[in-house]
Design a protein around this motif. Structure first.
Motif, PDB file in Angstrom:
ATOM      1  N   GLY A  50       5.212   4.391  14.930  1.00  0.00           N
ATOM      2  CA  GLY A  50       5.619   3.808  16.205  1.00  0.00           C
ATOM      3  C   GLY A  50       5.858   2.317  16.062  1.00  0.00           C
ATOM      4  N   GLU A  51       6.441   1.918  14.896  1.00  0.00           N
ATOM      5  CA  GLU A  51       6.726   0.517  14.580  1.00  0.00           C
ATOM      6  C   GLU A  51       5.449  -0.326  14.508  1.00  0.00           C
ATOM      7  OE1 GLU A  51       9.728  -0.897  17.272  1.00  0.00           O
ATOM      8  OE2 GLU A  51      11.268   0.381  16.398  1.00  0.00           O
ATOM      9  N   GLY A  52       4.304   0.353  14.330  1.00  0.00           N
ATOM     10  CA  GLY A  52       3.049  -0.364  14.151  1.00  0.00           C
ATOM     11  C   GLY A  52       2.092  -0.265  15.316  1.00  0.00           C
ATOM     12  N   ILE A  53       2.397   0.587  16.284  1.00  0.00           N
ATOM     13  CA  ILE A  53       1.488   0.742  17.432  1.00  0.00           C
ATOM     14  C   ILE A  53       0.277   1.599  17.056  1.00  0.00           C
ATOM     15  CG2 ILE A  53       2.444   2.844  18.501  1.00  0.00           C
ATOM     16  CD1 ILE A  53       2.262   1.339  21.203  1.00  0.00           C
ATOM     17  N   PHE A  54       0.401   2.396  15.973  1.00  0.00           N
ATOM     18  CA  PHE A  54      -0.666   3.304  15.533  1.00  0.00           C
ATOM     19  C   PHE A  54      -0.720   3.288  14.011  1.00  0.00           C
ATOM     20  CE2 PHE A  54      -2.118   7.453  14.066  1.00  0.00           C
ATOM     21  CZ  PHE A  54      -3.285   7.627  14.793  1.00  0.00           C
ATOM     22  N   TRP A  55      -1.933   3.311  13.476  1.00  0.00           N
ATOM     23  CA  TRP A  55      -2.115   3.226  12.021  1.00  0.00           C
ATOM     24  C   TRP A  55      -3.098   4.275  11.517  1.00  0.00           C
ATOM     25  CZ3 TRP A  55       0.476  -0.476   9.081  1.00  0.00           C
ATOM     26  CH2 TRP A  55       1.191  -1.421   9.829  1.00  0.00           C
ATOM     27  N   MET A  56      -2.712   4.974  10.471  1.00  0.00           N
ATOM     28  CA  MET A  56      -3.640   5.789   9.692  1.00  0.00           C
ATOM     29  C   MET A  56      -4.225   4.878   8.625  1.00  0.00           C
ATOM     30  SD  MET A  56      -3.524   8.897  10.957  1.00  0.00           S
ATOM     31  CE  MET A  56      -4.056  10.059   9.678  1.00  0.00           C
ATOM     32  N   VAL A  57      -5.556   4.822   8.516  1.00  0.00           N
ATOM     33  CA  VAL A  57      -6.175   3.786   7.701  1.00  0.00           C
ATOM     34  C   VAL A  57      -7.120   4.356   6.649  1.00  0.00           C
ATOM     35  CG1 VAL A  57      -6.020   2.146   9.621  1.00  0.00           C
ATOM     36  CG2 VAL A  57      -8.146   3.448   9.279  1.00  0.00           C
ATOM     37  N   ASN A  58      -7.496   3.478   5.722  1.00  0.00           N
ATOM     38  CA  ASN A  58      -8.488   3.772   4.706  1.00  0.00           C
ATOM     39  C   ASN A  58      -9.876   3.576   5.319  1.00  0.00           C
ATOM     40  OD1 ASN A  58     -10.221   3.831   2.533  1.00  0.00           O
ATOM     41  ND2 ASN A  58      -9.231   2.167   1.406  1.00  0.00           N
ATOM     42  N   PRO A  59     -10.649   4.630   5.512  1.00  0.00           N
ATOM     43  CA  PRO A  59     -11.965   4.474   6.144  1.00  0.00           C
ATOM     44  C   PRO A  59     -12.896   3.526   5.404  1.00  0.00           C
ATOM     45  CG  PRO A  59     -11.336   6.784   6.035  1.00  0.00           C
ATOM     46  CD  PRO A  59     -10.354   6.029   5.206  1.00  0.00           C
ATOM     47  N   GLN A  60     -12.738   3.442   4.085  1.00  0.00           N
ATOM     48  CA  GLN A  60     -13.618   2.571   3.311  1.00  0.00           C
ATOM     49  C   GLN A  60     -13.456   1.114   3.743  1.00  0.00           C
ATOM     50  OE1 GLN A  60     -13.168   3.033  -0.916  1.00  0.00           O
ATOM     51  NE2 GLN A  60     -14.899   1.701  -1.397  1.00  0.00           N
ATOM     52  N   GLU A  61     -12.229   0.706   4.058  1.00  0.00           N
ATOM     53  CA  GLU A  61     -11.975  -0.667   4.498  1.00  0.00           C
ATOM     54  C   GLU A  61     -12.629  -0.955   5.849  1.00  0.00           C
ATOM     55  OE1 GLU A  61      -7.738  -1.078   4.489  1.00  0.00           O
ATOM     56  OE2 GLU A  61      -7.588  -1.091   2.293  1.00  0.00           O
ATOM     57  N   TYR A  62     -12.922   0.087   6.615  1.00  0.00           N
ATOM     58  CA  TYR A  62     -13.484  -0.070   7.962  1.00  0.00           C
ATOM     59  C   TYR A  62     -14.960   0.293   8.040  1.00  0.00           C
ATOM     60  CZ  TYR A  62      -8.834  -1.026   9.721  1.00  0.00           C
ATOM     61  OH  TYR A  62      -7.610  -1.623   9.955  1.00  0.00           O
ATOM     62  N   HIS A  63     -15.590   0.466   6.873  1.00  0.00           N
ATOM     63  CA  HIS A  63     -17.016   0.818   6.873  1.00  0.00           C
ATOM     64  C   HIS A  63     -17.848  -0.260   7.568  1.00  0.00           C
ATOM     65  CE1 HIS A  63     -20.835   2.481   5.532  1.00  0.00           C
ATOM     66  NE2 HIS A  63     -21.163   1.278   5.090  1.00  0.00           N
ATOM     67  N   GLY A  64     -17.555  -1.526   7.266  1.00  0.00           N
ATOM     68  CA  GLY A  64     -18.275  -2.628   7.907  1.00  0.00           C
ATOM     69  C   GLY A  64     -18.021  -2.702   9.398  1.00  0.00           C
ATOM     70  N   VAL A  65     -16.823  -2.299   9.816  1.00  0.00           N
ATOM     71  CA  VAL A  65     -16.498  -2.269  11.245  1.00  0.00           C
ATOM     72  C   VAL A  65     -17.366  -1.235  11.956  1.00  0.00           C
ATOM     73  CG1 VAL A  65     -14.683  -1.771  12.925  1.00  0.00           C
ATOM     74  CG2 VAL A  65     -14.140  -3.077  10.855  1.00  0.00           C
ATOM     75  N   VAL A  66     -17.483  -0.061  11.368  1.00  0.00           N
ATOM     76  CA  VAL A  66     -18.325   0.991  11.954  1.00  0.00           C
ATOM     77  C   VAL A  66     -19.771   0.513  12.054  1.00  0.00           C
ATOM     78  CG1 VAL A  66     -19.229   3.331  11.651  1.00  0.00           C
ATOM     79  CG2 VAL A  66     -16.830   2.844  11.124  1.00  0.00           C
ATOM     80  N   THR A  67     -20.259  -0.099  10.999  1.00  0.00           N
ATOM     81  CA  THR A  67     -21.632  -0.615  10.999  1.00  0.00           C
ATOM     82  C   THR A  67     -21.817  -1.648  12.107  1.00  0.00           C
ATOM     83  OG1 THR A  67     -21.842  -0.242   8.616  1.00  0.00           O
ATOM     84  CG2 THR A  67     -23.382  -1.798   9.621  1.00  0.00           C
TER      85      THR A  67
END
Length: 205
Positions: A50-67
């Motif tokens: 959607g030109e960048g409105i939605f992203w499939m991401v690498n969960p490892q990069e977001y581990h700190g975000v979840v924490t």
């Protein structure tokens, strides 16, 4: 390509900023995330839609975000969660190893919604297909600001999002003039420090 991902592409269009997913990442999440999601990664990579409105991401990069978001909340006792996707404005889609597509965090407001998925246990692959097919462009926008933001600030890279400065939780108006392109992970961790994460209630709508 399966029917669910085809429906997703019909809604969002072709990928941008596509990154190949290394075999090591697929192996890391084997048994933690659905095989069908790992198959999507292998075929389509991590990318924006959607030109960048939605992203499939690498969960490892977001581990700190979840924490940052879940530590000290009752949610961290419910399941082990992984961010599998996000919006341009920092909505986080989290997948629970036991509960599937069961948690979404609207980070700019420090609110969350939970969903009791019927697709658990050996139905996780059906769950990820249902998740992909259910996604919509408009629910990943915020105040219809995506197109104006992209026009003013330029398109997002895979590690960027549109963030309000100062943050809405610090009193900024939710207007185009207060949006900037920011590094996604760093900004999401910052937002987690501003207010306790709380559930949406009916008075919010």
């Amino acid at each position: 390509m399966d029917e669910a991902f085809s429906m997703f592409l019909e809604e969002f269009g072709p990928p941008i900023e596509r990154r190949e997913v290394p075999t090591s990442s697929i192996q890391r999440y084997k048994g933690k995330l659905p095989d069908q999601l790992l198959a999507y990664w292998a075929e389509h990579g991590w990318a924006g839609y959607g030109e960048g409105i939605f992203w499939m991401v690498n969960p490892q990069e977001y581990h700190g975000v979840v924490t940052s978001w879940l530590t000290g909340t009752e949610l961290e006792t419910i399941d082990n969660y992984h961010v599998i996707a996000r919006s341009a404005f920092g909505d986080l889609y989290l997948w629970g190893e036991q509960t599937g597509a069961s948690l979404k965090i609207t980070t700019i407001l420090s609110r969350y919604t939970t969903h009791k998925s019927i697709y658990t246990g050996d139905k996780m692959d059906k769950g990820i297909r249902a998740f992909m097919a259910s996604l919509r462009m408009d629910t990943n926008d915020y105040g219809e600001l995506f197109i104006p933001a992209k026009k003013k600030l330029g398109p997002l890279l895979h590690d960027e999002m549109y963030g309000f400065t100062p943050a809405l939780l610090l009193g900024a108006p939710d207007s185009l003039g207060h949006l900037e392109k920011v590094k996604a992970v760093e900004h999401l961790v910052f937002l987690a420090q501003l207010a306790p994460l709380s559930p949406y209630n009916f008075s919010d709508f």
